[in-house]
Design a protein around this motif. Structure first.
Motif, PDB file in Angstrom:
ATOM      1  N   GLU A  92      60.734  67.440  45.950  1.00  0.00           N
ATOM      2  CA  GLU A  92      59.756  66.521  45.386  1.00  0.00           C
ATOM      3  C   GLU A  92      58.417  66.868  46.021  1.00  0.00           C
ATOM      4  OE1 GLU A  92      61.193  62.473  45.712  1.00  0.00           O
ATOM      5  OE2 GLU A  92      62.637  62.906  44.112  1.00  0.00           O
ATOM      6  N   ARG A  96      48.774  63.362  47.811  1.00  0.00           N
ATOM      7  CA  ARG A  96      48.193  62.048  48.126  1.00  0.00           C
ATOM      8  C   ARG A  96      46.672  62.155  48.213  1.00  0.00           C
ATOM      9  NH1 ARG A  96      52.569  59.074  50.218  1.00  0.00           N
ATOM     10  NH2 ARG A  96      54.304  60.410  50.811  1.00  0.00           N
ATOM     11  N   GLY A 101      51.885  53.700  50.921  1.00  0.00           N
ATOM     12  CA  GLY A 101      53.316  53.989  50.819  1.00  0.00           C
ATOM     13  C   GLY A 101      53.894  54.561  52.096  1.00  0.00           C
ATOM     14  N   SER A 102      54.777  55.551  51.939  1.00  0.00           N
ATOM     15  CA  SER A 102      55.525  56.053  53.098  1.00  0.00           C
ATOM     16  C   SER A 102      54.608  56.664  54.156  1.00  0.00           C
ATOM     17  CB  SER A 102      56.581  57.067  52.648  1.00  0.00           C
ATOM     18  OG  SER A 102      55.975  58.225  52.156  1.00  0.00           O
ATOM     19  N   ARG A 105      53.694  53.918  56.335  1.00  0.00           N
ATOM     20  CA  ARG A 105      54.838  53.364  57.075  1.00  0.00           C
ATOM     21  C   ARG A 105      55.246  54.291  58.219  1.00  0.00           C
ATOM     22  NH1 ARG A 105      56.881  52.494  51.825  1.00  0.00           N
ATOM     23  NH2 ARG A 105      58.400  54.163  52.091  1.00  0.00           N
ATOM     24  N   TYR A 123      59.424  66.958  49.920  1.00  0.00           N
ATOM     25  CA  TYR A 123      60.653  66.247  50.286  1.00  0.00           C
ATOM     26  C   TYR A 123      61.836  66.985  49.676  1.00  0.00           C
ATOM     27  CZ  TYR A 123      57.474  62.426  51.436  1.00  0.00           C
ATOM     28  OH  TYR A 123      56.468  61.670  51.986  1.00  0.00           O
ATOM     29  N   ASP A 177      48.349  58.672  44.316  1.00  0.00           N
ATOM     30  CA  ASP A 177      49.245  59.771  44.696  1.00  0.00           C
ATOM     31  C   ASP A 177      50.170  60.066  43.524  1.00  0.00           C
ATOM     32  OD1 ASP A 177      51.292  57.814  44.860  1.00  0.00           O
ATOM     33  OD2 ASP A 177      50.988  57.554  47.011  1.00  0.00           O
ATOM     34  N   LYS A 179      54.051  62.296  42.383  1.00  0.00           N
ATOM     35  CA  LYS A 179      55.210  63.131  42.729  1.00  0.00           C
ATOM     36  C   LYS A 179      55.470  64.068  41.563  1.00  0.00           C
ATOM     37  CE  LYS A 179      59.252  62.160  41.582  1.00  0.00           C
ATOM     38  NZ  LYS A 179      60.255  62.577  40.569  1.00  0.00           N
ATOM     39  N   ASP A 199      55.854  55.666  36.833  1.00  0.00           N
ATOM     40  CA  ASP A 199      57.027  55.665  37.723  1.00  0.00           C
ATOM     41  C   ASP A 199      56.859  56.688  38.845  1.00  0.00           C
ATOM     42  OD1 ASP A 199      58.507  53.722  36.484  1.00  0.00           O
ATOM     43  OD2 ASP A 199      60.197  55.022  35.942  1.00  0.00           O
ATOM     44  N   THR A 200      56.096  57.727  38.579  1.00  0.00           N
ATOM     45  CA  THR A 200      56.002  58.840  39.538  1.00  0.00           C
ATOM     46  C   THR A 200      54.593  59.026  40.105  1.00  0.00           C
ATOM     47  OG1 THR A 200      55.585  60.431  37.764  1.00  0.00           O
ATOM     48  CG2 THR A 200      57.884  60.090  38.384  1.00  0.00           C
ATOM     49  N   CYS A 201      53.649  58.200  39.650  1.00  0.00           N
ATOM     50  CA  CYS A 201      52.273  58.249  40.166  1.00  0.00           C
ATOM     51  C   CYS A 201      51.880  56.846  40.617  1.00  0.00           C
ATOM     52  CB  CYS A 201      51.266  58.585  39.055  1.00  0.00           C
ATOM     53  SG  CYS A 201      51.508  60.123  38.196  1.00  0.00           S
ATOM     54  N   ARG A 202      51.052  56.751  41.644  1.00  0.00           N
ATOM     55  CA  ARG A 202      50.416  55.451  41.904  1.00  0.00           C
ATOM     56  C   ARG A 202      49.053  55.471  41.229  1.00  0.00           C
ATOM     57  NH1 ARG A 202      52.999  55.593  47.247  1.00  0.00           N
ATOM     58  NH2 ARG A 202      54.363  53.771  47.352  1.00  0.00           N
ATOM     59  N   ARG A 222      58.493  47.654  42.705  1.00  0.00           N
ATOM     60  CA  ARG A 222      58.931  47.716  44.115  1.00  0.00           C
ATOM     61  C   ARG A 222      58.575  46.429  44.847  1.00  0.00           C
ATOM     62  NH1 ARG A 222      56.181  52.905  43.904  1.00  0.00           N
ATOM     63  NH2 ARG A 222      57.672  54.615  43.701  1.00  0.00           N
TER      64      ARG A 222
HETATM   65  N1  UDP Z   1      57.766  58.962  44.315  1.00  0.00           N
HETATM   66  C1  UDP Z   1      58.642  59.190  43.258  1.00  0.00           C
HETATM   67  N2  UDP Z   1      59.980  59.310  43.504  1.00  0.00           N
HETATM   68  C2  UDP Z   1      60.485  59.212  44.753  1.00  0.00           C
HETATM   69  C3  UDP Z   1      59.610  58.982  45.831  1.00  0.00           C
HETATM   70  C4  UDP Z   1      58.267  58.866  45.589  1.00  0.00           C
HETATM   71  O1  UDP Z   1      58.204  59.304  42.110  1.00  0.00           O
HETATM   72  O2  UDP Z   1      61.723  59.343  44.896  1.00  0.00           O
HETATM   73  C5  UDP Z   1      56.326  58.853  44.070  1.00  0.00           C
HETATM   74  C6  UDP Z   1      55.804  57.450  44.285  1.00  0.00           C
HETATM   75  O3  UDP Z   1      55.845  56.707  43.089  1.00  0.00           O
HETATM   76  C7  UDP Z   1      54.395  57.695  44.732  1.00  0.00           C
HETATM   77  C8  UDP Z   1      54.473  59.037  45.481  1.00  0.00           C
HETATM   78  O4  UDP Z   1      55.658  59.659  45.011  1.00  0.00           O
HETATM   79  O5  UDP Z   1      53.552  57.857  43.600  1.00  0.00           O
HETATM   80  C9  UDP Z   1      54.498  58.909  46.982  1.00  0.00           C
HETATM   81  O6  UDP Z   1      55.545  58.033  47.343  1.00  0.00           O
HETATM   82  P1  UDP Z   1      55.785  57.651  48.881  1.00  0.00           P
HETATM   83  O7  UDP Z   1      56.203  58.853  49.640  1.00  0.00           O
HETATM   84  O8  UDP Z   1      54.593  56.911  49.393  1.00  0.00           O
HETATM   85  O9  UDP Z   1      57.080  56.746  48.866  1.00  0.00           O
HETATM   86  P2  UDP Z   1      57.335  55.196  48.663  1.00  0.00           P
HETATM   87  O10 UDP Z   1      56.258  54.433  49.324  1.00  0.00           O
HETATM   88  O11 UDP Z   1      57.361  55.013  47.192  1.00  0.00           O
HETATM   89  O12 UDP Z   1      58.672  55.032  49.304  1.00  0.00           O
END
Ligand code: UDP
Length: 250
Positions: A92, A96, A101-102, A105, A123, A177, A179, A199-202, A222
Motif C-alpha cells: 500500500e 501524505r 491518521g496513523s 498516532r 505498507y 493523503d 493510498k 475510501d482510499t483518500c482523505r 471511522r
Molecule cells: N488507507 C486505505 N487503506 C488502508 C489504510 C489506509 O485506503 O488499509 C488510506 C486512508 O484512507 C488514508 C491513507 O491511506 O487516506 C493514510 O491512512 P493512515 O495510514 O493514516 O491510516 P488510518 O489512520 O486510516 O489508520
C-alpha cells in the motif's frame, strides 16, 4: 448491468473481481460494504459502491489525460467497471500532504502539519499482519521489487498525488493523503490499480472550517460522524461539475 461476467476470481472488502471472456481483462463490482480498522468495524452504506466506482472512473480518466497509466478500461454501469488484469504489488503506497491518521498516532508530528515534500509511506499489504509499515531494508529483505521498480513506483505515486491534489484544489477540496495500489500488466508496465475514492483518500472541504464537518471521506465512517454517502456525493458533485461523464466500456 449490461454484460455477463465470468467466475468470481477475488472478493475483497469493498470489491468483487470477476473474469471476462476477453483474456487480460476483469470486471470489478464495487460493493456497499464499509470496513475500517482491519475489518474490525463493518457496515453497509447505501450507494457507496456507486459513488466509489464513479469517482474512481473520473480520477482514473483524469490520470490518463495526464499520461499516467491505470488499469481502468471503462464503466459498465454506475457500480461496475472493466479493468486490465494486473498483478497487484502487495504494497500500500501512501502519500501524505497533511499529517493526520496513523502518522500522528505513531510519531510526534502534530495534526495538520503540512508535509513538503509529501511523505511517502509503504505498507506491506497483509491483513493477517495488520498491514505493517515497511522500512527500506525490510522491502529489500522481502524481495518485493527491484530498486529500479522501487524508484519508478515512487515517481509514479508522487505524480498521481500531484495531479489529484491540483485537480481537487480547483474544486475547493484538499487532498490530505491517499493510498494507492500499483500493479504490473502482462507487458510488465507499472500502472495504477485498485480504486481512488473517498475510501482510499482523505479529502477535506476547503469551504468549511469546522474540523469535523469538513471531512468528506471514510473518516466519517471511522469516527462515526454520519453522513458518509452524503459527503462522498458532495465530492462526486464537484468532480462532475468540471468533468465529462466517464466512458462506457465496449
Ligand atoms: N488507507 C486505505 N487503506 C488502508 C489504510 C489506509 O485506503 O488499509 C488510506 C486512508 O484512507 C488514508 C491513507 O491511506 O487516506 C493514510 O491512512 P493512515 O495510514 O493514516 O491510516 P488510518 O489512520 O486510516 O489508520
Amino acid at each position: 448491468m449490461a454484460q455477463n461476467h465470468g467466475p468470481l476470481v477475488y472478493e475483497g472488502k469493498a470489491k468483487r473481481i470477476y473474469g471476462m471472456n476477453e483474456p487480460g481483462e476483469v470486471m470489478v463490482e464495487f460493493k456497499n460494504d464499509a470496513t475500517a480498522f482491519n475489518a474490525k468495524k463493518k457496515s453497509e452504506i447505501d450507494g457507496k459502491g456507486r459513488l466509489n466506482c464513479l469517482l474512481s472512473a473520473y480520477f482514473f480518466e483524469l490520470l490518463e489525460s495526464e499520461g499516467i497509466q491505470t488499469h481502468y478500461r471503462g464503466l459498465i454501469s454506475d457500480n461496475w467497471m472493466v479493468a486490465q488484469h494486473v498483478e497487484v504489488i502487495p504494497i500500500e503506497v501512501v502519500l501524505r500532504n497533511i499529517a493526520t491518521g496513523s502518522l500522528c498516532r505513531e510519531t510526534p508530528v502534530k495534526q495538520g502539519t503540512k508535509l513538503k515534500p509529501p511523505l511517502l509511506d509503504l505498507y506491506f499489504k497483509d491483513d493477517a499482519l495488520g498491514d505493517p509499515l515497511l522500512t527500506e531494508s525490510r522491502l529489500e529483505l522481502l524481495d518485493l521489487m527491484s530498486s529500479d521498480r522501487r524508484a519508478e513506483l515512487e515517481k509514479l505515486a508522487r505524480r498521481v498525488n500531484d495531479v489529484l491534489s491540483h485537480f481537487m484544489q480547483k474544486l475547493d477540496l484538499l487532498l490530505v493523503d491517499l493510498k494507492l495500489e500499483l500493479g504490473t500488466n502482462q507487458e510488465g508496465q507499472l500502472l495504477v490499480a485498485d480504486e481512488i475514492s473517498p475510501d482510499t483518500c482523505r479529502i477535506w472541504d476547503l469551504r468549511i472550517d469546522d474540523p469535523r464537518d469538513r471531512i468528506l471521506d471514510k473518516d466519517r465512517f471511522r469516527q462515526d460522524l454520519g453522513g458518509v454517502a452524503e459527503s462522498y456525493e458532495e465530492v462526486l458533485k464537484r468532480v462532475q461539475e468540471v468533468s465529462s461523464r466517464p466512458r462506457h466500456y465496449n
